[in-house]
Design an enzyme around this catalytic site. Structure first.
Site, PDB file in Angstrom:
ATOM      1  NE  ARG A  48      49.279  56.011  82.177  1.00  0.00           N
ATOM      2  CZ  ARG A  48      49.961  57.089  82.602  1.00  0.00           C
ATOM      3  NH1 ARG A  48      51.135  57.392  82.071  1.00  0.00           N
ATOM      4  NH2 ARG A  48      49.476  57.848  83.555  1.00  0.00           N
ATOM      5  CE1 TYR A 101      41.494  40.777  62.756  1.00  0.00           C
ATOM      6  CE2 TYR A 101      42.121  42.997  63.388  1.00  0.00           C
ATOM      7  CZ  TYR A 101      41.397  41.845  63.616  1.00  0.00           C
ATOM      8  OH  TYR A 101      40.576  41.776  64.708  1.00  0.00           O
TER       9      TYR A 101
HETATM   10  C1  LIG Z   1      43.354  39.769  65.670  1.00  0.00           C
HETATM   11  C2  LIG Z   1      44.347  40.399  64.771  1.00  0.00           C
HETATM   12  C3  LIG Z   1      44.776  41.725  64.957  1.00  0.00           C
HETATM   13  C4  LIG Z   1      44.169  42.620  66.027  1.00  0.00           C
HETATM   14  O1  LIG Z   1      44.477  42.185  67.299  1.00  0.00           O
HETATM   15  P1  LIG Z   1      43.542  42.399  68.612  1.00  0.00           P
HETATM   16  O2  LIG Z   1      44.324  41.732  69.674  1.00  0.00           O
HETATM   17  O3  LIG Z   1      42.237  41.764  68.307  1.00  0.00           O
HETATM   18  O4  LIG Z   1      43.412  43.865  68.803  1.00  0.00           O
HETATM   19  C5  LIG Z   1      45.736  42.227  64.105  1.00  0.00           C
HETATM   20  N1  LIG Z   1      46.259  41.478  63.105  1.00  0.00           N
HETATM   21  C6  LIG Z   1      45.868  40.215  62.885  1.00  0.00           C
HETATM   22  C7  LIG Z   1      46.484  39.443  61.778  1.00  0.00           C
HETATM   23  C8  LIG Z   1      44.906  39.633  63.703  1.00  0.00           C
HETATM   24  O5  LIG Z   1      44.507  38.370  63.471  1.00  0.00           O
END
Ligand SMILES: *Cc1c(COP(=O)(O)O)cnc(C)c1O
Length: 386
Positions: A48, A101
């Site tokens: 970890r 996002y």
């Molecule tokens: C997909 C995405 C995230 C989140 O990432 P995960 O790996 O799905 O947790 C954050 N920012 C952007 C711009 C994304 O496209």
């Protein structure tokens, strides 16, 4: 001499095995490590906290973005949450884009609700609104450019300067561009975050994230907290990410080339109402994109005329465009943001963000571009005949 991106991407971790001379590094799956003797730990004691496979991919990502180090996490969301946990206390303010996002929007909002910190969402291209937000002395200014799904562009250098004048830390989500097309640290950001699930891994087979920074002290704090709260990435995902990164540069080049071909085709379609792609001169962020990006990327959006029935028919005719969320993989995906990625937003919020029910978003893959165009052509033919 500083190596170029394509070389860094390929050479990470190669030829480091001293036991068998493996060219490609093995995966170190062990969760624990023996002590040399009483009170004599080795470089690693528990996976970890530290794992040789994760170390390799962290080193590669730090080099690609030009940072001092990186922490690879279990997802893009845990990477963003880690940054907020380390740098924000109750009462502190984070300024974030109003069209960030969806997962980030939900995280910031729900953390505000439980009193972890305060968030101010703002259109970072609105100078007056940004100034008002910065007057709240934020601890973090969060940037995401290009935005999703309309690919709005934010000037990283300009916002970083304004944020630094207020003593804020600048965090840039570079998921949509990857370090091949944009290097936020060189433009003034302090920390870069990615969803490695997307372009960096590129094969839609892991979920992972990364935080990359320029300051050793911040890196140590981030690593310490990543172990403390247990959000570091597992060895197998780290290995797949390391492997995916080797082809990052040619993938992005091909995806971008295909995107340009699709944009040219789509623009000539009578059923296409509006195109969103930063290479287009009428795109609002075109000039800034040209200045701060090394290319325009492989995400594009467009509005289709004729209402939901036409959209449904159009989507049902496609055979090479998979109807799915996510992006950045070698396979082409199409998404209807209003009912998929952005379904969690209120109608009001969707309207403000410009996400109309007629909007479709494409993450362009590396299939043959003519095949993709032929597939679109059949779908347009069916939609026109209707
Ligand atoms: C997909 C995405 C995230 C989140 O990432 P995960 O790996 O799905 O947790 C954050 N920012 C952007 C711009 C994304 O496209």
């Amino acid at each position: 001499m500083m190596k170029k991106t394509a070389t860094i991407a390929i050479h990470n971790g190669l030829n480091e095995d001293t036991q068998f001379g493996c060219v490609v590094p093995p995966i170190y799956l062990s969760s624990t490590y023996n002590f040399l003797e009483f009170n004599q730990p080795r470089a690693h004691d528990y996976s970890r906290r530290g794992n040789p496979t994760r170390d390799m991919v962290q080193k590669a990502l730090a080099e690609l973005e030009g940072g001092v180090g990186a922490v690879v996490t279990s997802s893009g969301m845990s990477a963003i949450h880690l940054i907020c946990t380390v740098f924000l206390k109750p009462g502190d303010v984070i300024v974030a884009p109003h069209d960030c996002y969806g997962g980030s929007y939900r995280l910031f909002n729900s953390q505000q609700e439980r009193g972890a910190y305060r968030v101010i969402f703002v259109d970072q291209n609105d100078d007056i609104a940004l100034k008002q937000a910065l007057a709240h002395q934020p601890k973090i200014v969060f940037i995401e450019t290009p935005s999703n799904p309309l690919l709005r562009i934010t000037d990283i250098q300009k916002i970083s300067e304004l944020a630094h004048q207020q003593g804020a830390l600048v965090v840039a989500d570079n998921t949509f561009m990857s370090p091949v097309l944009q290097k936020p640290l060189a433009l003034g950001a302090d920390i870069v975050v990615h969803s490695c699930t997307k372009y960096l891994n590129g094969h839609s087979d892991i979920v992972a994230g990364v935080v990359i920074c320029q300051c050793q002290k911040q890196l140590e704090e981030l690593s310490w907290w990543a172990n403390n709260i247990g959000v570091t990435s597992g060895a197998f995902d780290s290995y797949l990410l390391l492997r995916g990164i080797r082809t990052l540069v040619p993938r992005i080049r091909l995806q971008q080339e295909n995107a340009q071909a699709l944009v040219a085709f789509l623009q000539a379609q009578p059923l296409v109402e509006k195109m969103y792609y930063p290479a287009l001169e009428n795109h609002v962020g075109h000039q800034i994109a040209k200045k701060q990006q090394q290319g325009f990327g492989a995400m594009l959006s467009f509005e289709l005329k004729g209402g939901l029935d036409v959209i449904k028919l159009f989507l049902s005719q496609l055979t090479l465009f998979t109807l799915a969320e996510s992006l950045g993989g070698v396979e082409t995906l199409i998404c209807h943001p209003a009912t998929m990625t952005h379904a969690g937003m209120s109608e009001e919020a969707k309207k403000t963000a410009g996400i109309s029910p007629s909007l479709l978003r494409i993450s362009v893959g590396i299939e043959d571009s003519q095949d993709l165009i032929n597939d679109l052509q059949s779908a347009f033919d069916a939609a026109t005949k209707r």
